[in-house]
Structure formats: C-alpha cells, structure tokens
Scaffold this motif. Sequence first.
Motif, PDB file in Angstrom:
ATOM      1  N   LYS A  68       0.839  -1.192   0.000  1.00 38.00           N
ATOM      2  CA  LYS A  68       0.000   0.000   0.000  1.00 38.00           C
ATOM      3  C   LYS A  68       0.875   1.243   0.000  1.00 38.00           C
ATOM      4  N   VAL A  69       0.589   2.177  -0.913  1.00 40.33           N
ATOM      5  CA  VAL A  69       1.338   3.423  -1.012  1.00 40.33           C
ATOM      6  C   VAL A  69       0.558   4.509  -0.284  1.00 40.33           C
ATOM      7  N   VAL A  70       1.199   5.142   0.690  1.00 36.24           N
ATOM      8  CA  VAL A  70       0.563   6.170   1.505  1.00 36.24           C
ATOM      9  C   VAL A  70       1.256   7.493   1.233  1.00 36.24           C
ATOM     10  N   MET A  71       0.501   8.514   0.854  1.00 32.85           N
ATOM     11  CA  MET A  71       1.073   9.835   0.605  1.00 32.85           C
ATOM     12  C   MET A  71       1.216  10.564   1.924  1.00 32.85           C
ATOM     13  N   MET A  72       2.457  10.929   2.260  1.00 32.96           N
ATOM     14  CA  MET A  72       2.726  11.638   3.498  1.00 32.96           C
ATOM     15  C   MET A  72       2.724  13.146   3.302  1.00 32.96           C
ATOM     16  N   SER A  73       2.898  13.621   2.065  1.00 29.37           N
ATOM     17  CA  SER A  73       2.919  15.048   1.791  1.00 29.37           C
ATOM     18  C   SER A  73       2.700  15.271   0.305  1.00 29.37           C
TER      19      SER A  73
ATOM     20  N   ARG B  28      -1.677  33.140   4.962  1.00 28.70           N
ATOM     21  CA  ARG B  28      -2.497  32.382   4.007  1.00 28.70           C
ATOM     22  C   ARG B  28      -2.808  31.006   4.572  1.00 28.70           C
ATOM     23  N   ALA B  29      -3.997  30.488   4.229  1.00 26.77           N
ATOM     24  CA  ALA B  29      -4.423  29.135   4.608  1.00 26.77           C
ATOM     25  C   ALA B  29      -4.999  28.461   3.371  1.00 26.77           C
ATOM     26  N   ARG B  30      -4.539  27.269   3.099  1.00 27.00           N
ATOM     27  CA  ARG B  30      -4.998  26.537   1.924  1.00 27.00           C
ATOM     28  C   ARG B  30      -5.230  25.068   2.271  1.00 27.00           C
ATOM     29  N   MET B  31      -6.215  24.470   1.571  1.00 25.06           N
ATOM     30  CA  MET B  31      -6.496  23.047   1.719  1.00 25.06           C
ATOM     31  C   MET B  31      -6.264  22.354   0.390  1.00 25.06           C
ATOM     32  N   ILE B  32      -5.530  21.250   0.420  1.00 26.16           N
ATOM     33  CA  ILE B  32      -5.245  20.449  -0.770  1.00 26.16           C
ATOM     34  C   ILE B  32      -6.022  19.147  -0.656  1.00 26.16           C
ATOM     35  N   GLY B  33      -7.082  19.010  -1.435  1.00 25.29           N
ATOM     36  CA  GLY B  33      -7.902  17.801  -1.410  1.00 25.29           C
ATOM     37  C   GLY B  33      -7.338  16.733  -2.324  1.00 25.29           C
ATOM     38  N   LEU B  34      -7.415  15.492  -1.889  1.00 25.15           N
ATOM     39  CA  LEU B  34      -6.938  14.360  -2.681  1.00 25.15           C
ATOM     40  C   LEU B  34      -8.063  13.579  -3.327  1.00 25.15           C
ATOM     41  N   ASP B  35      -9.281  13.694  -2.800  1.00 23.00           N
ATOM     42  CA  ASP B  35     -10.420  12.946  -3.317  1.00 23.00           C
ATOM     43  C   ASP B  35     -11.637  13.867  -3.312  1.00 23.00           C
ATOM     44  N   LYS B  36     -12.206  14.108  -4.494  1.00 22.85           N
ATOM     45  CA  LYS B  36     -13.346  15.012  -4.573  1.00 22.85           C
ATOM     46  C   LYS B  36     -14.595  14.429  -3.911  1.00 22.85           C
TER      47      LYS B  36
ATOM     48  N   LYS C 144     -10.223  13.822   3.206  1.00 16.27           N
ATOM     49  CA  LYS C 144      -8.932  13.314   2.774  1.00 16.27           C
ATOM     50  C   LYS C 144      -8.170  14.465   2.134  1.00 16.27           C
ATOM     51  N   ALA C 145      -7.505  15.269   2.972  1.00 19.02           N
ATOM     52  CA  ALA C 145      -6.864  16.485   2.488  1.00 19.02           C
ATOM     53  C   ALA C 145      -5.703  16.871   3.391  1.00 19.02           C
ATOM     54  N   PHE C 146      -4.909  17.829   2.904  1.00 24.08           N
ATOM     55  CA  PHE C 146      -3.811  18.425   3.658  1.00 24.08           C
ATOM     56  C   PHE C 146      -4.102  19.914   3.842  1.00 24.08           C
ATOM     57  N   ILE C 147      -3.689  20.459   4.983  1.00 22.98           N
ATOM     58  CA  ILE C 147      -3.829  21.883   5.274  1.00 22.98           C
ATOM     59  C   ILE C 147      -2.445  22.511   5.292  1.00 22.98           C
TER      60      ILE C 147
ATOM     61  N   PHE D   3      -6.214  13.318   7.563  1.00 22.22           N
ATOM     62  CA  PHE D   3      -6.727  11.941   7.542  1.00 22.22           C
ATOM     63  C   PHE D   3      -5.738  10.903   8.055  1.00 22.22           C
ATOM     64  N   HIS D   4      -4.484  11.274   8.287  1.00 20.38           N
ATOM     65  CA  HIS D   4      -3.535  10.322   8.857  1.00 20.38           C
ATOM     66  C   HIS D   4      -3.666  10.297  10.385  1.00 20.38           C
TER      67      HIS D   4
END
Length: 320
Positions: free
Chosen positions: A121-126, A247-255, A260-263, A306-307
């Motif tokens: 399983k590949v897990v994205m850490m960043s 600045r504050a931004r959210m990076i979503g991985l699944d629409k 399931k996102a990064f801040i 989500f981690h």
Amino acid sequence: MALARLGHALTGRLRRPLHLLPPPSPPTDHYAAVAHSFALIRANTCARGFASLPYNAGGVIGYKGQSPVYAVKVLELLHQINYTRSMSTAAQTEPASLSKAPTPSQTSSKVPVGARRVGMKVVMMSPGFVYEPYSIRERISFWRRWFTLSGWRRTKEDVILEMKNAYAVSKLRKKTGYTKKQFYDQAFKIYKEVNTLTARGDTSSLRKILTERMHSTIKNELKKRQSMWSSVHWELVEPAVSIRTLRARMIGLDKNDLDKAFIQLTLEFVTKQKFEAYNSKGEVVSGDKSKEVLVKDIWVFERSLFHPGAYWRVCGRITL
C-alpha cells in the motif's frame, strides 16, 4: 392451349436427371476450417458477439448476397480472440516457480515523491509542493477599487482568496480543534528547533519535523554552508516580536471525500536573532553574536487531516 404447354414444360423439367455437386474437399488451413464450420449455420444468422457486423453466413458457402469480406473480418476476429484466450489461460496456469519477484528498483520507481510504501500500500505523506504560495498584492486606491472595471475584478479576486482562507481554517478547526494561540505556540517551537538543528548540522533529527522535499533543501543548504564556514553560532531571542497568518490553503486528494486532504498555513515570524560564523581555525568570519538582528521569515506549515497521529511539519519557505 396455354395451360397444356405449361404442363408439358413442367413435366419435361421434372424428367431431367438431377446433377449433384461433388462434396467439398477437406479444409486445408485455419480459415477454411472455420468457414466450413460456419456452413452449418443458417443463412442470415450472425455469429454470437458480432451481431452488429453486417455479416451473412451464406456468403461463406457461395451465397451471392452481401460481400464475403465481412465474413473474413469475423473469422479474423475469432482467430485473434481464440489466440488471446489461449495465451491468457497459459498465463493463469503458469507455475509459481517461474514467476519472478519485482526488484527493489522496479517497486521503488513506482512510488511517487513524498509517499511511503507500506507493504503493498502506497501512503502519501505530503503533496510535495506549496499550494498557491503567498505573494504581496499591489495596493490599489479606493476610487480605483470601486469605480473601475479592473478594481472590481481585483475586489472579486481578493474576496475569493479570503473565502479560501476561511474555508481551510474552518475545516482544520472542525477536524483537529484548531486554535490560533495553540498553533502559534507549536509553530514557534518548530521554528526554533529547525534553526537550532540547522546551526548544529543535525540533519537526521530534522527529518521528523520537515517534509521530504524540505529536508532535501536543508541538506543542500548545509553542504554549501559547510564549504564556506566550519561552524556557526545561532541564538533566538524570545519571545517573538510578532507572528501572523498570511495564508491558509487546503489540498484535497479525493473530490468524493473532502476529509482526505492536507492543510497548509503560511506564517510570518518577526524575531530577534544572534548569529556568528567561524572558519576551521575558530576565527570569526561573519556576524556578531553580541548584537541582535531583526529577522523576518515566512514559513509554510503542513498537516494531514486523515492520517492518524498527524502533526505539523515545515513544507516550505517563501522569500519575497
């Protein structure tokens, strides 16, 4: 009279001997064998799975109807399907002893940057990048903002940027219980720790509080610094002069799953620091540790939503 002539003509034709065609020779190749098998199919009947093709089976056995070219196409497709099926069956029945395990280079090359492979399983850490890096926006006058077309467009852009900031912070607060004071305390501790470890040249301890890309950047900077200076002295004068969020931004991985996102939060640190650099003989070559210098830094902090057990790490620095 006409009926009598018609009767004599029919009687004459019935008395003629019946000439039977010789039986067809046995097929000599693959396509002829398939055509012979198709002769048993009724005319105007299409092969199963090829009903969309204008194929007439009678054309294969000499029927003067539609062109037999379509029948040849069907035969070629059947031949390819049978060949592919036999190959797939052979692949399924391949013994386990003949299968080769992938080499480490093959498996590692498929893992994206900023991810870790855990088992299969590949897990994205960043994400590995800073999303919409902060930049200083040009100031516009009140009259231009409200009484020109370009001003209205600029106002619209500013409103969208602020809405993105508010949405990212609200999502962070809902998932982690974020508070500005608590986050500022954590960020200031990370800021101090990163600078202290960098001054010592301790890259292994930096790995935990930096993303993969940021860690590589710091290592390259340390190599350049060590080529000029043998050692450095760095000291932070506490408390910080000011800390603010830019600045504050959210990076979503699944629409389909917004959790399931990064801040990423961009902070500006204004602090007083002391710095001094030495050569291999211990002589001072740059700076003065007895003097306080006002320094402004812009750092980007990142956290996963989500981690399990996720924490803040430094993912980038911005130079204006």
